[in-house]
Design a protein around this motif. Structure first.
Motif, short mmCIF file in Angstrom:
data_model
loop_
_atom_site.label_atom_id
_atom_site.label_comp_id
_atom_site.label_asym_id
_atom_site.label_seq_id
_atom_site.Cartn_x
_atom_site.Cartn_y
_atom_site.Cartn_z
N UNK A 93 10.86 59.24 52.01
CA UNK A 93 9.62 58.55 51.62
C UNK A 93 9.68 57.09 52.03
N UNK A 94 10.82 56.45 51.84
CA UNK A 94 10.95 55.04 52.22
C UNK A 94 10.68 54.88 53.71
N UNK B 209 1.14 63.54 44.17
CA UNK B 209 0.14 62.51 44.49
C UNK B 209 -0.23 62.50 45.98
N UNK B 210 0.57 63.20 46.81
CA UNK B 210 0.26 63.27 48.24
C UNK B 210 -0.95 64.16 48.51
N UNK C 242 15.19 62.73 49.31
CA UNK C 242 13.72 62.59 49.23
C UNK C 242 13.32 61.13 49.30
N UNK C 243 14.05 60.31 48.55
CA UNK C 243 13.71 58.90 48.49
C UNK C 243 13.82 58.25 49.88
N UNK D 185 5.91 65.58 45.74
CA UNK D 185 5.09 64.43 45.36
C UNK D 185 3.63 64.88 45.26
N UNK E 198 17.51 63.97 45.26
CA UNK E 198 16.59 62.88 44.97
C UNK E 198 16.76 61.76 46.01
N UNK F 108 -1.84 52.90 45.60
CA UNK F 108 -0.53 53.51 45.32
C UNK F 108 0.28 52.67 44.33
N UNK G 255 7.00 55.23 54.33
CA UNK G 255 6.24 54.06 53.86
C UNK G 255 6.45 52.87 54.80
N UNK G 256 7.71 52.63 55.15
CA UNK G 256 8.00 51.48 56.02
C UNK G 256 7.36 51.64 57.39
N UNK H 117 1.84 60.39 55.64
CA UNK H 117 3.05 60.43 54.81
C UNK H 117 3.55 61.87 54.67
N UNK I 285 3.63 50.80 56.84
CA UNK I 285 3.38 49.40 56.49
C UNK I 285 3.64 48.51 57.71
#
Lengths: 217, 136
Positions: free
Chosen positions: A135-136, A209-210, A131-132, A207, A128, A162, A139-140, A193, A143
């Motif tokens: 993803x972070x 939702x991707x 994965x996190x 994920x 986990x 999101x 995302x960063x 992503x 952004x």
């Protein structure tokens, strides 16, 4: 908001060494924002101060577990949120949503979950975390690209979709753009992503939702 | 008519991350709609199983939050129009509780006396310093 800053890391090292002055510095730096966070919900200053006080004690007790992956501010807010939630439950203002074993008699706010028991699908904490992290980073990366390019509309749109879970139609109305524009922003975001997650050697299937754009574009 | 909440909003509720008004709205709705409590429990169950979502990770790591310095500049009106507009959106429309707390804190600093602040900080220190442990 990145991981722990160098200043905060040094401060934490001193606190771990039992340095009272460093602890005083941390309190001075963060108490005001924590108090504002709690008071906005409780509305009573004295009680809010008590909750912040509990959060500071909670922080010291949890310090051996703080790994610096999140900023110190975010970590303190999360402890504060936990203490606030606890306080709201005690006051009966917030439901206790947990998985009753049938022996709990704390009343109507308790709910036994009918969902699958955690043990049947539990995933490893290590997996986990990997994965996190991926993803972070993804995302960063995006952004900061939008912010640097002044692509504020896209950032707002993706944040609505999101973070708030808004439908394309609602996001379009909120931002005064077309649904097609929203769908395009979303498609680009999700595709990038997925690609960034794949680059980390992970499967993006974790994920679902991707893949939401595949039916909406 | 039942108020509809998105899954992301319910997740944020469990994290104490919605605005106080939205938090209260969900609490009111939960009292009337048992199905909502069921939905919240299902989210908790999924989390307990180690399954996370993009929205949770975004919020947890505050992927889009401005820095405190930027929020300070926002308050002073020292940012460009688009960045100012974005921070207002992030605080008001997205309802970021953490950035709102920073903003409220900075606004309040202008009104509070130094004595009030010092005495509050002393109280925090005195009540917690006993928990400082070398090697903690």
């Amino acid at each position: 908001m990145t991981a722990v800053s160098e200043t905060d890391r040094l401060l934490i090292d001193r606190i771990r060494g039992g340095d009272g002055e460093a602890w005083n510095d941390l309190i001075s730096r963060y108490e005001g924002r924590l108090l504002a966070f709690v008071e906005s919900r409780i509305g009573r200053r004295a009680v809010s101060e008590d909750v912040v006080q509990e959060a500071f004690i909670g922080f010291l007790n949890s310090l051996p577990n703080y790994d610096g992956k999140r900023s110190l501010e975010s970590y303190l807010f999360s402890i504060c949120a936990y203490k606030l939630t606890d306080h709201m439950r005690r006051e009966g203002r917030r439901p206790a949503i947990r998985f009753s074993d049938g022996n709990d008699s704390s009343g109507q706010w308790q709910l036994a979950s009918s969902a699958r028991p955690a043990s049947s699908i539990v995933r490893s904490g290590e997996r986990r975390e990997i994965e996190e992290r991926a993803v972070v980073e993804a995302l960063r990366d995006q952004v900061s690209r939008w912010k640097n390019r002044g692509d504020w509309l896209k950032l707002k749109c993706i944040e609505l979709i999101i973070v708030r879970g808004r439908a394309n139609k609602d996001a379009a109305t909120d931002l005064g753009i077309t649904e097609q524009q929203v769908a395009n922003f979303k498609f680009d975001f999700l595709a990038r992503t997925r690609s960034l997650i794949r680059k980390q050697g992970l499967s993006e299937d974790i994920f679902p939702e991707l893949y939401e754009d595949e039916t909406t574009r | 008519m039942a108020v509809k909440f998105t899954v992301s909003e319910l997740e944020a509720y469990l994290e104490e991350a919605l605005t106080p008004d939205e938090m209260a709205a969900i609490e009111r709705a939960v009292r009337k709609e048992p199905g909502l409590l069921q939905q919240l429990a299902a989210i908790n169950s999924r989390r307990d199983a180690g399954v996370h979502t993009l929205a949770e990770i975004w919020r947890r790591h505050r992927a889009s939050c401005p820095t405190r310095e930027q929020i300070g500049s926002f308050l002073l009106g020292a940012l460009g129009k688009e960045q100012t507009d974005y921070i207002a959106f992030h605080v008001e429309k997205i309802g970021c509780r953490y950035c709102r707390a920073n903003l409220d804190d900075m606004k309040r600093q202008q009104d509070e006396t130094a004595d009030t602040v010092v005495s509050r900080r002393q109280r925090y220190f005195q009540s917690s310093a006993g928990y400082l442990r070398p090697g903690g």
